[in-house]
Structures are given as C-alpha cells and as structure tokens.
Design a protein around this motif. Structure first.
Motif, mmCIF file in Angstrom:
data_model
loop_
_atom_site.group_PDB
_atom_site.id
_atom_site.type_symbol
_atom_site.label_atom_id
_atom_site.label_comp_id
_atom_site.label_asym_id
_atom_site.label_seq_id
_atom_site.Cartn_x
_atom_site.Cartn_y
_atom_site.Cartn_z
ATOM 1 N N SER A 245 -34.624 -52.658 20.412
ATOM 2 C CA SER A 245 -34.498 -51.830 21.620
ATOM 3 C C SER A 245 -33.393 -52.357 22.534
ATOM 4 O O SER A 245 -33.077 -53.546 22.507
ATOM 5 N N PRO A 246 -32.784 -51.478 23.344
ATOM 6 C CA PRO A 246 -31.668 -51.883 24.208
ATOM 7 C C PRO A 246 -32.022 -53.063 25.139
ATOM 8 O O PRO A 246 -31.207 -53.971 25.321
ATOM 9 N N ASP A 247 -33.232 -53.041 25.700
ATOM 10 C CA ASP A 247 -33.692 -54.145 26.555
ATOM 11 C C ASP A 247 -33.603 -55.494 25.843
ATOM 12 O O ASP A 247 -33.127 -56.477 26.410
ATOM 13 N N ASP B 180 -25.723 -56.651 15.409
ATOM 14 C CA ASP B 180 -25.627 -55.671 16.508
ATOM 15 C C ASP B 180 -24.175 -55.340 16.842
ATOM 16 O O ASP B 180 -23.840 -54.198 17.125
ATOM 17 N N VAL C 14 -39.082 -53.266 15.462
ATOM 18 C CA VAL C 14 -38.599 -52.103 16.219
ATOM 19 C C VAL C 14 -38.294 -52.520 17.658
ATOM 20 O O VAL C 14 -37.238 -52.205 18.207
ATOM 21 N N ARG C 15 -39.211 -53.305 18.253
ATOM 22 C CA ARG C 15 -39.015 -53.765 19.628
ATOM 23 C C ARG C 15 -37.731 -54.599 19.739
ATOM 24 O O ARG C 15 -36.948 -54.449 20.684
ATOM 25 N N ASP D 135 -30.924 -51.682 12.501
ATOM 26 C CA ASP D 135 -32.275 -51.099 12.493
ATOM 27 C C ASP D 135 -32.729 -50.798 11.064
ATOM 28 O O ASP D 135 -33.921 -50.794 10.779
ATOM 29 N N ASP E 299 -43.707 -53.421 14.079
ATOM 30 C CA ASP E 299 -43.504 -52.989 15.469
ATOM 31 C C ASP E 299 -42.604 -53.967 16.214
ATOM 32 O O ASP E 299 -41.767 -53.564 17.025
ATOM 33 N N GLN F 38 -31.898 -56.175 23.169
ATOM 34 C CA GLN F 38 -30.499 -56.488 22.838
ATOM 35 C C GLN F 38 -29.844 -57.241 23.992
ATOM 36 O O GLN F 38 -29.122 -58.216 23.777
#
Lengths: 218, 218
Positions: free
Chosen positions: B113-115, B188, B109-110, B196, B106, B117
């Motif tokens: 996330s865009p935040d 990224d 995955v977090r 991902d 998890d 990044q």
C-alpha cells in the motif's frame, strides 16, 4: 597525436589526463564519504587530496552536488557490478538444478564476507542518498536495472534447459534476490543474531522453493 | 498540582508543556526531512514552524545534531511499531498453519500500500543516516530488536501449537522477514517491475517453505 599514445580504452593523452582528474576527484570524495557520510565531504579537502584545481572540479562535475552525486552513483554501481560478474560466471557453468543451488550456497557465503558487508552498507547509503534526488535516483534505477537484466540473462539460459521453474519471471526474481541480499544488513547489525546461520538458511530454503521445477510427469 | 491535572500518561501541566515542545520540534524536523532529507533541516525554519525558542531547542536536544538524531530514530521506530501492532493482533487469532498464511497474504497486500511504501522509504533513509553515527545506530538496533522480539513472541505461540516448523528460530525469522519487507523498495522503484505480483508471490512461496511444519508421521 600518434597511434601509440592511444590507450586500450581508445583515449588520447588529453582525454587520459581528463579521466585521471575525474578519477582523483571521485576517489577523494568517496574517501571522505567513507567515514561519516556525504555531509562530511569538504571541497577544500578533496582538492588537496586529489591535487586538482577548483576550476577543474567545476569543469568536470559542475558543482559540489554534481561531484557528490557522481560519487554516490559510482559507489552504488561498483558494489552491484562486482557481485554480478562473480555470479554470472558461475551460473554460466551450471548443468543442473542441484549445481545451481551449490552456486547459491557459495553466493550466500560470499554475501556474508566482510568485503560484501561493507559493500552492502555502501549500497544502502547510496540508495538512501538517491531517494530525494530525482536525477540521481533515475541513474541508480538504470544501474540497478542493468544488474537485474544481467542476472536475468544468466538465469534465462537455465530456465531454457529446465533447471529452474518455467513460470518464474527471472528478472523479477533477480530483483527479489538483490533486494534480499541488501536486507541482510538488518540482521548483520543486530548482535543477537547469527546471519551466517539463520539468515542464510531461510534464504536458501526460499530459493529452493521459488526456483525448483515441478517433478516431471513420467 | 491537583490530581485532575495529571493526564493519562501520568504527566502534570509542566511536563505536558515540555512534551508538547519536544513534539513540535520533532514534527517540524520531520516535515523538513520529508522533502529533501536531513541536509535540508534548517534550525531557523524549525523554530518558526514549531513556535519554540532557540533555548528550548537546545534544552531538549542539546544541539541541531541531537534533534536530527531524535527525529531519525522516531521515524525509524514509528514505521516499525505501526506494522507490528497490526501483525501481532492478527497472528494472535490464528488457529492453523493455513490461517497464518492467510495473515501473511494480507500482510503482503498491506506492504504494497502507498502508506507502507512511504514508511519503507523512511525506514531505509533512517537506517542509512544511522550507519555512520554510533549512538543513533545503537538506538536503532535496540528499537529494531524490540520489533524482532515482539514478532517472535507472536510466532512462538504458533510454534508451540505446531502451526509452524519447530526448528525455526522465530526471532531470526522475524529479522529475515523485516529485512525482506524493507528490500521491496528496490522492486518498487523499478518501472519495469510489478512487485504486487512477482515480489509478493516469491515472498509468499518463501514463507511457506520456511515455516510449514513437516507432515506428521501418522
């Protein structure tokens, strides 16, 4: 212009002088960045140090910002390509999975050397300086991509021989490892840590886990 | 000053106004940094945006450089502590090695996330800005050290229960992992990569290899 004035890069005297001017400006800009970052780059100081005229600076780089960006890109690429040449040469001689891991052990020692620590700081600083500058970032992504490609080429040969796991995307792995080697900076700067021990050990275990092929069925 | 004027942080009205002024200056500086980095911070713009006087700025931060450093330190710490709170809470509920790896799945995955990044870019930029500034670097090393400590505390409990390998230095591991999560930035920004998938997969295999306890002897 006679043939014997053409140098090994195929440049005549005028192009050589032009290259030398660019080099002198870049070296002066990099020397200024060394101490306190790009904000400390002073054009007057650079012109003094390089012995280049103001007009020549603007001819070659367009603006102060042009020179700063060229110096940053060079700094990023310089540290990346140096590491790749060493690595690719060693990987080219590998004949088994065990030998590859020996190369990685040596690479981890090299990554801990003072020279590479300095390069790591340069890479981190160049990357951060590029993030808000679209043109420079694109150039750095391209430079970095060529490193990923180069490292991937070396590793693809090993994959063909079955020395590393067949389902590893070697380019994505090269990107993962280049990122990880940059990240050692966080451990370098913490006085409570000994990255030569723990950081290297965890990285080595990670490499073994990611790359080791499954035991053959027979 | 009556008791009901004291807020939950134990601050009276004057201290609250003072905190609000500092906050307004920091927010304006951070907003300016957002677009094009610290070079774009313009004191006149910050005073306009925050509605604070020049005298008040110098009272709180001493100088433009003082404000810039405080904004950078806040940016670094802010992104680090946010991630730690989420992680520590989840790790506190873990009852087996398998559950820990679910938490890491998890977390990976977090991290994509865009935040996060955006936070990653902020952390990288703040770190690079701190490198040539001894005082700021010391502050950032201390902030980062508290994160390492916090993450290590969460992991130490799991180690006592035998859910992770006993010979892992949990603080050094936390530093290794925090560095690795920062390093995802390199994957990224490369349009040819899908972090991902591959970056997360390699990182997960690495975590399993480093943390999984040896099978018990019986």
């Amino acid at each position: 212009m006679s043939v014997n004035e053409i140098d090994e890069q195929g440049l005549g005297p005028q192009a050589r002088r032009s290259e030398a001017t660019k080099r002198a400006l870049l070296d002066a800009a990099l020397a200024d960045m060394e101490a306190t970052g790009e904000a400390s780059i002073r054009i007057t100081k650079i012109l003094q140090e390089s012995g280049v005229t103001n007009g020549s600076l603007y001819h070659h780089f367009g603006s102060r910002e042009g020179l700063v960006q060229a110096a940053i890109a060079e700094r990023f690429l310089g540290s990346v390509t140096k590491g790749l040449a060493v690595f690719a040469h060693r990987v080219g001689e590998v004949g088994s999975t065990e030998q590859l891991f020996e190369v990685f052990r040596d690479e981890l020692v090299r990554i801990g050397s003072p020279d590479v620590q300095t390069q790591r700081i340069h890479r981190m600083t160049a990357l951060a300086a590029a993030l808000p500058r679209a043109d420079l970032l694109e150039r750095i992504i391209a430079d970095q991509g060529r490193y990923f490609d180069g490292a991937a080429d070396s590793l693809a040969r090993l994959q063909e021989h079955g020395f590393i796991r067949f389902d590893v995307d070697v380019r994505a792995f090269a990107a993962w490892f280049l990122g990880l080697s940059l990240s050692r900076l966080l451990s370098d700067i913490d006085p409570q840590l000994n990255p030569d021990n723990e950081w290297s050990e965890y990285t080595f275990r990670a490499l073994v886990a990611i790359l080791t092929p499954a035991p053959s069925a027979h």
